[in-house]
Design a protein around this motif. Structure first.
Motif, PDB file in Angstrom:
ATOM      1  N   LEU A 109      73.969 107.954  38.496  1.00 33.40           N
ATOM      2  CA  LEU A 109      72.588 108.046  38.009  1.00 33.40           C
ATOM      3  C   LEU A 109      72.439 107.305  36.679  1.00 33.40           C
ATOM      4  O   LEU A 109      71.820 107.813  35.736  1.00 33.40           O
ATOM      5  N   CYS A 110      72.985 106.087  36.621  1.00 41.22           N
ATOM      6  CA  CYS A 110      72.868 105.252  35.423  1.00 41.22           C
ATOM      7  C   CYS A 110      71.674 104.311  35.583  1.00 41.22           C
ATOM      8  O   CYS A 110      71.592 103.566  36.565  1.00 41.22           O
ATOM      9  N   PHE A 111      70.787 104.348  34.601  1.00 39.18           N
ATOM     10  CA  PHE A 111      69.578 103.513  34.664  1.00 39.18           C
ATOM     11  C   PHE A 111      69.359 102.678  33.401  1.00 39.18           C
ATOM     12  O   PHE A 111      68.292 102.073  33.248  1.00 39.18           O
ATOM     13  N   SER A 112      70.350 102.651  32.495  1.00 37.76           N
ATOM     14  CA  SER A 112      70.198 101.785  31.316  1.00 37.76           C
ATOM     15  C   SER A 112      71.570 101.323  30.843  1.00 37.76           C
ATOM     16  O   SER A 112      72.592 101.978  31.098  1.00 37.76           O
ATOM     17  N   LEU A 134      65.646 101.407  40.695  1.00 33.47           N
ATOM     18  CA  LEU A 134      64.867 100.723  39.649  1.00 33.47           C
ATOM     19  C   LEU A 134      63.857  99.778  40.296  1.00 33.47           C
ATOM     20  O   LEU A 134      62.699  99.713  39.872  1.00 33.47           O
ATOM     21  N   ASP A 135      64.296  99.055  41.327  1.00 29.44           N
ATOM     22  CA  ASP A 135      63.345  98.194  42.066  1.00 29.44           C
ATOM     23  C   ASP A 135      62.163  99.031  42.570  1.00 29.44           C
ATOM     24  O   ASP A 135      61.010  98.586  42.517  1.00 29.44           O
ATOM     25  N   ASP A 136      62.475 100.251  43.040  1.00 26.98           N
ATOM     26  CA  ASP A 136      61.429 101.121  43.605  1.00 26.98           C
ATOM     27  C   ASP A 136      60.308 101.423  42.609  1.00 26.98           C
ATOM     28  O   ASP A 136      59.179 101.685  43.003  1.00 26.98           O
ATOM     29  N   ILE A 137      60.646 101.442  41.303  1.00 29.80           N
ATOM     30  CA  ILE A 137      59.593 101.766  40.317  1.00 29.80           C
ATOM     31  C   ILE A 137      59.095 100.502  39.605  1.00 29.80           C
ATOM     32  O   ILE A 137      58.513 100.562  38.526  1.00 29.80           O
ATOM     33  N   GLY A 138      59.351  99.338  40.232  1.00 24.23           N
ATOM     34  CA  GLY A 138      58.793  98.089  39.709  1.00 24.23           C
ATOM     35  C   GLY A 138      59.611  97.455  38.604  1.00 24.23           C
ATOM     36  O   GLY A 138      59.162  96.528  37.941  1.00 24.23           O
ATOM     37  N   GLU A 139      60.856  97.959  38.390  1.00 27.77           N
ATOM     38  CA  GLU A 139      61.768  97.276  37.461  1.00 27.77           C
ATOM     39  C   GLU A 139      62.753  96.458  38.290  1.00 27.77           C
ATOM     40  O   GLU A 139      62.798  96.606  39.507  1.00 27.77           O
ATOM     41  N   ASP A 140      63.543  95.619  37.609  1.00 26.27           N
ATOM     42  CA  ASP A 140      64.500  94.787  38.340  1.00 26.27           C
ATOM     43  C   ASP A 140      65.906  95.351  38.123  1.00 26.27           C
ATOM     44  O   ASP A 140      66.494  95.175  37.053  1.00 26.27           O
ATOM     45  N   GLY A 141      66.407  96.029  39.150  1.00 28.99           N
ATOM     46  CA  GLY A 141      67.729  96.659  39.042  1.00 28.99           C
ATOM     47  C   GLY A 141      68.834  95.660  38.766  1.00 28.99           C
ATOM     48  O   GLY A 141      69.826  95.983  38.106  1.00 28.99           O
ATOM     49  N   LEU A 142      68.672  94.433  39.260  1.00 26.60           N
ATOM     50  CA  LEU A 142      69.725  93.429  39.064  1.00 26.60           C
ATOM     51  C   LEU A 142      69.812  92.990  37.603  1.00 26.60           C
ATOM     52  O   LEU A 142      70.882  92.601  37.129  1.00 26.60           O
ATOM     53  N   VAL A 143      68.691  93.063  36.879  1.00 30.11           N
ATOM     54  CA  VAL A 143      68.709  92.742  35.444  1.00 30.11           C
ATOM     55  C   VAL A 143      69.586  93.760  34.712  1.00 30.11           C
ATOM     56  O   VAL A 143      70.389  93.408  33.847  1.00 30.11           O
ATOM     57  N   LEU A 144      69.448  95.029  35.090  1.00 31.74           N
ATOM     58  CA  LEU A 144      70.303  96.065  34.488  1.00 31.74           C
ATOM     59  C   LEU A 144      71.772  95.796  34.806  1.00 31.74           C
ATOM     60  O   LEU A 144      72.635  95.871  33.928  1.00 31.74           O
ATOM     61  N   ALA A 164      75.296 100.407  42.707  1.00 32.91           N
ATOM     62  CA  ALA A 164      74.922 101.448  43.672  1.00 32.91           C
ATOM     63  C   ALA A 164      73.438 101.364  43.992  1.00 32.91           C
ATOM     64  O   ALA A 164      72.706 100.579  43.397  1.00 32.91           O
ATOM     65  N   SER A 165      73.034 102.203  44.950  1.00 39.72           N
ATOM     66  CA  SER A 165      71.639 102.197  45.419  1.00 39.72           C
ATOM     67  C   SER A 165      71.270 100.785  45.900  1.00 39.72           C
ATOM     68  O   SER A 165      70.235 100.245  45.543  1.00 39.72           O
ATOM     69  N   ILE A 166      72.172 100.243  46.697  1.00 43.59           N
ATOM     70  CA  ILE A 166      71.976  98.896  47.249  1.00 43.59           C
ATOM     71  C   ILE A 166      71.183  99.008  48.534  1.00 43.59           C
ATOM     72  O   ILE A 166      71.486  99.841  49.381  1.00 43.59           O
ATOM     73  N   ARG A 167      70.165  98.170  48.661  1.00 39.47           N
ATOM     74  CA  ARG A 167      69.236  98.327  49.787  1.00 39.47           C
ATOM     75  C   ARG A 167      69.305  97.188  50.795  1.00 39.47           C
ATOM     76  O   ARG A 167      68.802  97.319  51.903  1.00 39.47           O
ATOM     77  N   HIS A 168      69.803  96.017  50.377  1.00 39.83           N
ATOM     78  CA  HIS A 168      69.774  94.859  51.284  1.00 39.83           C
ATOM     79  C   HIS A 168      70.821  93.821  50.864  1.00 39.83           C
ATOM     80  O   HIS A 168      71.367  93.912  49.755  1.00 39.83           O
ATOM     81  N   PRO A 169      71.094  92.840  51.732  1.00 46.22           N
ATOM     82  CA  PRO A 169      72.165  91.880  51.445  1.00 46.22           C
ATOM     83  C   PRO A 169      71.973  91.091  50.144  1.00 46.22           C
ATOM     84  O   PRO A 169      72.967  90.741  49.486  1.00 46.22           O
ATOM     85  N   ILE A 170      70.732  90.819  49.747  1.00 49.64           N
ATOM     86  CA  ILE A 170      70.537  90.048  48.502  1.00 49.64           C
ATOM     87  C   ILE A 170      71.120  90.816  47.301  1.00 49.64           C
ATOM     88  O   ILE A 170      71.711  90.211  46.396  1.00 49.64           O
ATOM     89  N   HIS A 171      70.967  92.143  47.307  1.00 48.48           N
ATOM     90  CA  HIS A 171      71.585  92.938  46.240  1.00 48.48           C
ATOM     91  C   HIS A 171      73.099  92.691  46.196  1.00 48.48           C
ATOM     92  O   HIS A 171      73.678  92.576  45.128  1.00 48.48           O
ATOM     93  N   VAL A 172      73.724  92.634  47.366  1.00 46.93           N
ATOM     94  CA  VAL A 172      75.189  92.451  47.423  1.00 46.93           C
ATOM     95  C   VAL A 172      75.571  91.060  46.928  1.00 46.93           C
ATOM     96  O   VAL A 172      76.497  90.891  46.117  1.00 46.93           O
TER      97      VAL A 172
END
Ligand code: G3P
Length: 216
Positions: A109-112, A134-144, A164-172
């Protein structure tokens, strides 16, 4: 980059193991709940029999003492169990104590980036930034993710970055480009990584040509 499966489903874990790409497993209380009324410790033991690498078992206590009790109990299930603690003050106190006892901890549960620094200082073996949420709330998880990797590169901390909380191949793919140590993903995402329509089309064409020439 290591691949962890983000599931508590034994069939999915067995399937991924047959590909030889399951370097570990992460579970959480929601994923365990999806498996119905399984006994938690027996289920973690069953996962540990399939996968030799780290298997995260998450504590559900809110206070440090409870987390320590659970953590020590779970760590005794198998030598590859990693205790998962939440990124709270209590969770990081438990992380420090468990790590000092030689028990590996995955801080979840790390978000920063600030939280990731605190987890590394607490002696976490893994830090789990939640990209998709983070993507779900309109932030960019990959930036974190990039930010944590940049910070960690400045130091000799032993904490591995577990996307974590990976949703699709682009995240990987992006996590791999950044040099994340690990990506944990649902079985569906592993399966999607294999796919390309041109592979299917090309394979069908090769086989059609082969058979057309009279070969079996
Ligand atoms: O296991 C932690 C994390 O990967 C959860 O993912 O999809 O529930 O946001 P998700």
């Amino acid at each position: 980059m290591k691949f962890f499966l983000d599931t508590a489903n034994l069939n999915e874990i067995r399937d991924a193991a047959t590909f030889g790409i399951a370097d570990g497993v992460t579970t959480n209380p929601s994923l365990i709940a999806k498996e119905g009324g399984v006994d938690f410790k027996e289920h973690i033991a069953a996962i540990c029999e399939i996968v030799a690498g780290p298997v995260s078992a998450e504590v559900t206590s809110q206070d440090t003492e409870g987390m320590l009790r659970e953590g020590r109990d779970y760590a005794a299930i198998a030598k590859n169990v990693v205790v998962k603690c939440p990124l709270t003050r209590e969770g990081l106190k438990a992380t420090r104590a468990l790590s000092d006892d030689g028990i590996k901890v995955n801080v979840t549960l790390c978000f920063s980036a600030g939280q990731a620094i605190m987890a590394a200082k607490a002696g976490a073996s893994f830090i789990s930034p939640f990209i998709g949420r983070l993507d779900d709330i309109g932030e960019d998880g990959l930036v974190l993710l990039q930010s944590i990797i940049d910070v960690y590169r400045n130091y000799e901390w032993k904490t591995e970055v577990l996307a974590a909380s990976i949703r699709h191949p682009i995240h990987v793919i992006e996590a791999a480009r950044m040099g994340a140590d690990i990506a944990t993903m649902p079985f569906k995402v592993i399966d999607q990584l294999f796919n390309h329509p041109l592979t299917d089309k090309g394979q069908a064409q090769f086989l059609a040509d082969w058979h057309k020439s009279g070969r079996k």
